[in-house]
Design an enzyme around this catalytic site. Sequence first.
Site, PDB file in Angstrom:
ATOM      1  N   CYS A 134       0.922  -1.095  -0.025  1.00 58.05           N
ATOM      2  CA  CYS A 134      -0.020  -0.236  -0.210  1.00 58.05           C
ATOM      3  C   CYS A 134       1.387   0.831  -0.235  1.00 58.05           C
ATOM      4  O   CYS A 134       0.534   2.029  -0.353  1.00 58.05           O
ATOM      5  CB  CYS A 134      -0.851  -0.330   0.955  1.00 58.05           C
ATOM      6  SG  CYS A 134      -2.624  -1.338   1.076  1.00 58.05           S
ATOM      7  N   HIS A 267      -3.290   7.500   2.653  1.00 57.28           N
ATOM      8  CA  HIS A 267      -3.263   5.912   2.069  1.00 57.28           C
ATOM      9  C   HIS A 267      -4.941   5.447   2.122  1.00 57.28           C
ATOM     10  O   HIS A 267      -5.393   5.256   3.809  1.00 57.28           O
ATOM     11  CB  HIS A 267      -2.594   5.028   1.928  1.00 57.28           C
ATOM     12  CG  HIS A 267      -3.647   3.409   2.015  1.00 57.28           C
ATOM     13  ND1 HIS A 267      -3.733   2.396   0.832  1.00 57.28           N
ATOM     14  CD2 HIS A 267      -3.251   2.156   2.833  1.00 57.28           C
ATOM     15  CE1 HIS A 267      -4.339   1.505   0.697  1.00 57.28           C
ATOM     16  NE2 HIS A 267      -4.064   1.319   1.710  1.00 57.28           N
ATOM     17  N   ASN A 297     -10.176   0.056  -0.258  1.00 60.03           N
ATOM     18  CA  ASN A 297      -8.303  -0.090   0.274  1.00 60.03           C
ATOM     19  C   ASN A 297      -8.783  -0.562  -1.542  1.00 60.03           C
ATOM     20  O   ASN A 297      -7.727  -1.807  -1.858  1.00 60.03           O
ATOM     21  CB  ASN A 297      -8.259  -0.767   1.117  1.00 60.03           C
ATOM     22  CG  ASN A 297      -6.674  -1.005   1.275  1.00 60.03           C
ATOM     23  OD1 ASN A 297      -5.814  -0.156   0.327  1.00 60.03           O
ATOM     24  ND2 ASN A 297      -6.409  -1.348   2.756  1.00 60.03           N
TER      25      ASN A 297
END
Length: 340
Positions: A134, A267, A297
Site C-alpha cells: 500500500c 492511503h 482499499n
Amino acid sequence: MNPSPAPSFAPAAPGLPRYTRIAGTGSMLPVRRLSNADLAAELAQRGVETSDDWIIERTGIRARHFVDADTHASDLAVGAARHAIEAAGCQPADIDLIILATSTPDMVFPSTACIVQNKLGIVGCPAFDVQAVCSGFVYALTMADSLIRTGTARRALVIGAEVFSRILDFNDRGTCVLFGDGAGAVVLEASDTPGILATDLHADGRHVGILCVPGTVSGGQVLGDPLLKMDGQAVFKLAVGVLEQSARATLEKAGRQESDIDWLIPHQANIRIMQGTAKRLKLSLDKLVVTVDQHGNTSAASIPLALDTAVRSGRIQRGDTLMLEGVGGGFTWGAVLLDY
C-alpha cells in the site's frame, strides 16, 4: 501502431537545481461496482454474514470495484496512464521512465511495467515494478523524483495498479470487505520550479506477518496460502503512529509546517486511520481527501486514485500543497510533500 523510441534529452547543466512536478493525473476503475449490500448478498451464499452497517461502522467503506476474469492490473494501469498522459498534454512517446507499483502483477515476470510499456507502444525507456504494497505509489514517486533530479529521466509515468479481488479470502469477512481494484497514475516531469518538496521512506521487516499473502509458486503449484492475511488491530496501531511520524519528518525536510498543508491524501485503507492521522497533524477534516467510501482499499492504487478524483472534481488546484502518505505490508510506510 508502430512503437516509438524513447526520447533523448540533455541532462541539466552542472550546478543547476533540477526539480520535478506533476504534469497530469489519471485513474481507471473496473466497470463492476459492488455496494456493501451487493457484497453482503454474495457472501451470504457462502455462509458468511455481514451487512452495510457493519462495514461502514468499522471502515467507512460503502462500495468497491472488482475486475472481471479477463481484466488484469496492466489493463487498469494503461487506462489510468492514458488519462494522465492526456492531462499532461504529452504523448506516450514522450515518456522516458515507467515505474509501476503493484502487489498483484499480471505475471511472475516480466514486470507489469514492461507489459504496460508494450501496450502503450513505447520502446527503450526503463520500466520496472515496485513492490511495497500500500506504500508502493509513495515509493515509486520518490524513485521517479530522484531519477529526474539526477538527469536520468525527464518525463516519468508513475502508476499504482491493483486487482486485489484476486487474492481475497471471501470466507473471511474481516478482510474481503476491505479491498477493491483500480489504478491511478501521474506524469512527473522535470521543472525549473519546485514541485516535489521532500519525501520520507521507511520499512520494518519485523512486522512481515501482520499483513501478507504467505504463498509462492514452485514446480507449477502454489506453496503456502495465496490469499491475503491481516491482523487488523496490529495494523491499525502501527499505521496511525508511523503516518504521523513520516508526515512530520517530511515537513521538517521541506521546512514547512502542518498549517502549510492544503490537502492530506493518505492511503485509503480505513476512515478511522485517515481521520486519526489528520487530527494528529492538527488538520481540519475538510482538508482530508476521502475516496475509501467508494473505492475501498485499492492498495498501491489508492493514493493516485484519490489524487486524480480530487483534481478532476476541482477541489485540488494548481499551487496547492499536498501531503501524500501510505502504509502497507512489509511493514512499509512513507510520505511525499509537494506543491501541485
